[in-house]
Design a protein around this motif. Structure first.
Motif, PDB file in Angstrom:
ATOM      1  N   ILE A 199       0.828  -1.208   0.000  1.00  7.37           N
ATOM      2  CA  ILE A 199       0.000   0.000   0.000  1.00  7.37           C
ATOM      3  C   ILE A 199       0.861   1.257   0.000  1.00  7.37           C
ATOM      4  O   ILE A 199       0.541   2.247  -0.670  1.00  7.37           O
ATOM      5  CB  ILE A 199      -0.953  -0.014   1.209  1.00  7.37           C
ATOM      6  CG1 ILE A 199      -1.953  -1.168   1.063  1.00  7.37           C
ATOM      7  CG2 ILE A 199      -1.695   1.310   1.356  1.00  7.37           C
ATOM      8  CD1 ILE A 199      -2.891  -1.326   2.237  1.00  7.37           C
ATOM      9  N   THR A 200       1.966   1.242   0.754  1.00  7.93           N
ATOM     10  CA  THR A 200       2.832   2.431   0.793  1.00  7.93           C
ATOM     11  C   THR A 200       3.442   2.720  -0.575  1.00  7.93           C
ATOM     12  O   THR A 200       3.735   3.871  -0.899  1.00  7.93           O
ATOM     13  CB  THR A 200       3.952   2.242   1.828  1.00  7.93           C
ATOM     14  OG1 THR A 200       4.642   1.005   1.573  1.00  7.93           O
ATOM     15  CG2 THR A 200       3.389   2.207   3.231  1.00  7.93           C
ATOM     16  N   LYS A 201       3.634   1.673  -1.389  1.00  3.67           N
ATOM     17  CA  LYS A 201       4.152   1.889  -2.741  1.00  3.67           C
ATOM     18  C   LYS A 201       3.154   2.687  -3.573  1.00  3.67           C
ATOM     19  O   LYS A 201       3.538   3.566  -4.356  1.00  3.67           O
ATOM     20  CB  LYS A 201       4.442   0.551  -3.408  1.00  3.67           C
ATOM     21  CG  LYS A 201       5.107   0.668  -4.767  1.00  3.67           C
ATOM     22  CD  LYS A 201       5.436  -0.707  -5.336  1.00  3.67           C
ATOM     23  CE  LYS A 201       6.123  -0.590  -6.681  1.00  3.67           C
ATOM     24  NZ  LYS A 201       6.431  -1.935  -7.254  1.00  3.67           N
ATOM     25  N   GLU A 202       1.858   2.385  -3.396  1.00  2.17           N
ATOM     26  CA  GLU A 202       0.820   3.145  -4.104  1.00  2.17           C
ATOM     27  C   GLU A 202       0.829   4.608  -3.649  1.00  2.17           C
ATOM     28  O   GLU A 202       0.624   5.518  -4.451  1.00  2.17           O
ATOM     29  CB  GLU A 202      -0.549   2.524  -3.839  1.00  2.17           C
ATOM     30  CG  GLU A 202      -0.695   1.086  -4.294  1.00  2.17           C
ATOM     31  CD  GLU A 202      -0.853   0.954  -5.792  1.00  2.17           C
ATOM     32  OE1 GLU A 202      -0.946   1.999  -6.474  1.00  2.17           O
ATOM     33  OE2 GLU A 202      -0.878  -0.192  -6.297  1.00  2.17           O
ATOM     34  N   LYS A 203       1.079   4.848  -2.364  1.00  2.00           N
ATOM     35  CA  LYS A 203       1.132   6.217  -1.847  1.00  2.00           C
ATOM     36  C   LYS A 203       2.304   6.984  -2.456  1.00  2.00           C
ATOM     37  O   LYS A 203       2.164   8.153  -2.852  1.00  2.00           O
ATOM     38  CB  LYS A 203       1.262   6.201  -0.326  1.00  2.00           C
ATOM     39  CG  LYS A 203       0.058   5.642   0.412  1.00  2.00           C
ATOM     40  CD  LYS A 203       0.293   5.640   1.922  1.00  2.00           C
ATOM     41  CE  LYS A 203      -0.877   5.053   2.673  1.00  2.00           C
ATOM     42  NZ  LYS A 203      -0.646   5.029   4.138  1.00  2.00           N
ATOM     43  N   GLU A 204       3.475   6.337  -2.527  1.00  2.00           N
ATOM     44  CA  GLU A 204       4.654   7.009  -3.076  1.00  2.00           C
ATOM     45  C   GLU A 204       4.503   7.298  -4.560  1.00  2.00           C
ATOM     46  O   GLU A 204       4.960   8.337  -5.055  1.00  2.00           O
ATOM     47  CB  GLU A 204       5.898   6.147  -2.830  1.00  2.00           C
ATOM     48  CG  GLU A 204       6.407   6.178  -1.397  1.00  2.00           C
ATOM     49  CD  GLU A 204       7.762   5.510  -1.273  1.00  2.00           C
ATOM     50  OE1 GLU A 204       8.178   4.815  -2.220  1.00  2.00           O
ATOM     51  OE2 GLU A 204       8.416   5.692  -0.233  1.00  2.00           O
ATOM     52  N   MET A 205       3.889   6.377  -5.292  1.00  2.00           N
ATOM     53  CA  MET A 205       3.742   6.547  -6.736  1.00  2.00           C
ATOM     54  C   MET A 205       2.589   7.491  -7.091  1.00  2.00           C
ATOM     55  O   MET A 205       2.426   7.873  -8.251  1.00  2.00           O
ATOM     56  CB  MET A 205       3.506   5.184  -7.401  1.00  2.00           C
ATOM     57  CG  MET A 205       4.692   4.231  -7.287  1.00  2.00           C
ATOM     58  SD  MET A 205       4.320   2.595  -7.966  1.00  2.00           S
ATOM     59  CE  MET A 205       4.042   3.017  -9.689  1.00  2.00           C
ATOM     60  N   GLY A 206       1.758   7.848  -6.099  1.00  2.00           N
ATOM     61  CA  GLY A 206       0.634   8.741  -6.348  1.00  2.00           C
ATOM     62  C   GLY A 206      -0.570   8.064  -6.973  1.00  2.00           C
ATOM     63  O   GLY A 206      -1.475   8.748  -7.466  1.00  2.00           O
ATOM     64  N   THR A 207      -0.594   6.747  -6.974  1.00  2.00           N
ATOM     65  CA  THR A 207      -1.724   6.027  -7.572  1.00  2.00           C
ATOM     66  C   THR A 207      -2.806   5.680  -6.553  1.00  2.00           C
ATOM     67  O   THR A 207      -3.847   5.145  -6.926  1.00  2.00           O
ATOM     68  CB  THR A 207      -1.228   4.720  -8.228  1.00  2.00           C
ATOM     69  OG1 THR A 207      -0.475   3.969  -7.257  1.00  2.00           O
ATOM     70  CG2 THR A 207      -0.339   5.013  -9.412  1.00  2.00           C
ATOM     71  N   MET A 208      -2.544   5.952  -5.271  1.00  2.00           N
ATOM     72  CA  MET A 208      -3.561   5.676  -4.264  1.00  2.00           C
ATOM     73  C   MET A 208      -4.808   6.524  -4.492  1.00  2.00           C
ATOM     74  O   MET A 208      -5.936   6.069  -4.275  1.00  2.00           O
ATOM     75  CB  MET A 208      -2.983   5.931  -2.863  1.00  2.00           C
ATOM     76  CG  MET A 208      -3.970   5.666  -1.727  1.00  2.00           C
ATOM     77  SD  MET A 208      -4.600   3.964  -1.705  1.00  2.00           S
ATOM     78  CE  MET A 208      -3.131   3.093  -1.166  1.00  2.00           C
ATOM     79  N   GLU A 209      -4.603   7.779  -4.951  1.00  2.00           N
ATOM     80  CA  GLU A 209      -5.746   8.651  -5.213  1.00  2.00           C
ATOM     81  C   GLU A 209      -6.644   8.078  -6.316  1.00  2.00           C
ATOM     82  O   GLU A 209      -7.869   8.196  -6.272  1.00  2.00           O
ATOM     83  CB  GLU A 209      -5.267  10.048  -5.613  1.00  2.00           C
ATOM     84  CG  GLU A 209      -4.653  10.858  -4.477  1.00  2.00           C
ATOM     85  CD  GLU A 209      -3.214  10.442  -4.170  1.00  2.00           C
ATOM     86  OE1 GLU A 209      -2.689   9.571  -4.903  1.00  2.00           O
ATOM     87  OE2 GLU A 209      -2.638  10.947  -3.199  1.00  2.00           O
ATOM     88  N   LYS A 210      -6.017   7.424  -7.316  1.00  2.00           N
ATOM     89  CA  LYS A 210      -6.801   6.819  -8.390  1.00  2.00           C
ATOM     90  C   LYS A 210      -7.638   5.650  -7.852  1.00  2.00           C
ATOM     91  O   LYS A 210      -8.784   5.459  -8.265  1.00  2.00           O
ATOM     92  CB  LYS A 210      -5.875   6.330  -9.501  1.00  2.00           C
ATOM     93  CG  LYS A 210      -5.142   7.453 -10.226  1.00  2.00           C
ATOM     94  CD  LYS A 210      -4.262   6.895 -11.337  1.00  2.00           C
ATOM     95  CE  LYS A 210      -3.527   8.018 -12.066  1.00  2.00           C
ATOM     96  NZ  LYS A 210      -2.654   7.502 -13.145  1.00  2.00           N
ATOM     97  N   LEU A 211      -7.035   4.864  -6.932  1.00  2.00           N
ATOM     98  CA  LEU A 211      -7.777   3.750  -6.352  1.00  2.00           C
ATOM     99  C   LEU A 211      -8.947   4.256  -5.511  1.00  2.00           C
ATOM    100  O   LEU A 211     -10.044   3.695  -5.535  1.00  2.00           O
ATOM    101  CB  LEU A 211      -6.849   2.892  -5.480  1.00  2.00           C
ATOM    102  CG  LEU A 211      -5.803   2.039  -6.208  1.00  2.00           C
ATOM    103  CD1 LEU A 211      -4.901   1.337  -5.207  1.00  2.00           C
ATOM    104  CD2 LEU A 211      -6.485   1.014  -7.108  1.00  2.00           C
ATOM    105  N   ILE A 212      -8.710   5.345  -4.763  1.00  2.00           N
ATOM    106  CA  ILE A 212      -9.747   5.890  -3.894  1.00  2.00           C
ATOM    107  C   ILE A 212     -10.902   6.449  -4.721  1.00  2.00           C
ATOM    108  O   ILE A 212     -12.079   6.285  -4.375  1.00  2.00           O
ATOM    109  CB  ILE A 212      -9.162   6.990  -2.979  1.00  2.00           C
ATOM    110  CG1 ILE A 212      -8.127   6.372  -2.024  1.00  2.00           C
ATOM    111  CG2 ILE A 212     -10.258   7.677  -2.189  1.00  2.00           C
ATOM    112  CD1 ILE A 212      -7.365   7.388  -1.214  1.00  2.00           C
TER     113      ILE A 212
END
Length: 371
Positions: A199-212
């Motif tokens: 999950i932290t990898k998604e945060k660093e890459m900025g893709t967590m916002e897309k998942l949300i």
């Protein structure tokens, strides 16, 4: 609400990311085999708190053996065992009521000392090979002192015969003892590291916002991120068992369904802790540091290298909060002892309860962060 189609897509995406990274593949599959090979030999510590039962008619000689054993500091008293009415001494070892059983002839220890052709039998639980060797040496030393006190000498003209039987690990192989523990330690470490970074990898890459912002729910995101590593974890545990059995020649006396259930509970606990850490950390470096802070005490207080009985009582309660301890004991029970159902059910139930509790905490923390 859980959407199967979304979860399937997230799992497919995660597997593609995993297998595109050679370093990730090496960390998941190569490192466990290296660790299994490097740490095949046990690291032992001083043996204490040995639970010994003397099966014999009550006598002054039996009391002297018990007194000397307790006074030595190596042994401790065994509660709730009627020593004069034990039908099957081996059952005491199988059910973990005792670690060693001293069985005198039907006429008692005095008869064995007077008639040197009547052996005294020593039964020892040798799932820990080096510990069993020291236990055998301690008991023999105590018996020698008692025999000398009464005018007899082990190995002398009036020889006292001892019939020692080593159970569960007759060859006293340290490898047989260590492989089940290393299986737990290595798989837990790998799943903790790669799982906490998912999950932290998604945060660093900025893709967590897309998942949300996608139609995926909180449960969809967590399951899609965690399930690939869960399946990989089961594969790693199975691979290490195959290496242990076919590469190191350790026995497998239990049933595979017990092994599979214990492995599933272990993987669920490891990934639940990893997910909880990743919901707190904001970067992969923070997740790595958090994993180290959890793993170091978890490994040291799990019974992998140092017996839990040797840990001071004031700190021993921490071990009972450690899922690695229950998984390690259960794997040794399954692989070496044949998988006692009562012990397996007890420890598997505790592992399952821990996994559910940790997964619930991770889910709630992740959901609150999204909100």
């Amino acid at each position: 609400m859980i959407h199967k189609r979304i979860i399937k897509g997230l799992i497919r995406k995660e597997f593609i990311q995993i297998f595109r990274d050679p370093k990730m593949i090496a960390a998941i599959f190569f490192i466990p085999i290296v660790q299994l090979t490097m740490f095949g030999l046990a690291l032992t510590s001083e043996v204490k708190n040995i639970e010994m039962v003397v099966v014999s008619k009550p006598s002054a000689l039996v009391r002297e053996v018990k007194t000397r054993a307790i006074a030595s500091g190596w042994f401790k008293r065994v509660q709730n065992v009627e020593e004069t009415n034990v039908a099957d001494p081996t059952e005491l070892l199988t059910t973990y009521q005792a670690e060693a059983v001293l069985v005198a002839p039907n006429k008692g220890l005095e008869y064995a000392l007077e008639r040197q052709n009547s052996p005294i039998q020593i039964l020892i639980n040798a799932t820990n090979a080096q510990r069993a060797q020291q236990v055998n040496a301690y008991i023999t030393q105590i018996l020698a002192k008692v025999a000398a006190h009464h005018g007899y000498q082990l190995g002398g003209p009036a020889q006292l015969a001892l019939d020692t039987r080593i159970l569960f690990n007759p060859q006293l192989s340290t490898t047989d003892f260590m492989i089940p523990a290393l299986l737990v330690m290595t798989s837990f470490i790998i799943l903790m590291i790669v799982g906490s970074m998912a999950i932290t990898k998604e945060k660093e890459m900025g893709t967590m916002e897309k998942l949300i912002s996608s139609p995926a729910s909180t449960a969809d995101i967590l399951l899609g991120k965690v399930l690939p590593y869960f399946f990989i974890g089961i594969g790693v545990v199975t691979l290490m068992l195959c290496v242990g059995v076919f590469g190191f020649g350790i026995p497998f006396r239990g049933t595979f369904w017990q092994f599979a259930l214990n492995g599933i509970a272990l993987a669920a606990c490891a990934l639940s802790v990893a997910t909880l850490i990743s919901t707190i950390a904001n970067s992969q470096q923070q997740a790595m540091m958090g994993g180290v802070l959890v793993l170091l005490p978890a490994v040291l207080l799990s019974g992998v290298f140092f017996p839990v009985d040797n840990i001071p009582v004031g700190f021993r309660w921490i071990c009972y909060l450690n899922p690695m301890m229950y998984a390690c004991t259960n794997f040794r029970n399954i692989i070496l002892k044949g998988g006692d159902y009562l012990l397996f059910g007890k420890y598997f139930g505790i592992l399952l309860l821990m996994a559910i509790t940790l997964a619930t905490l991770a889910y709630k923390n992740f959901k609150s962060k999204l909100n």
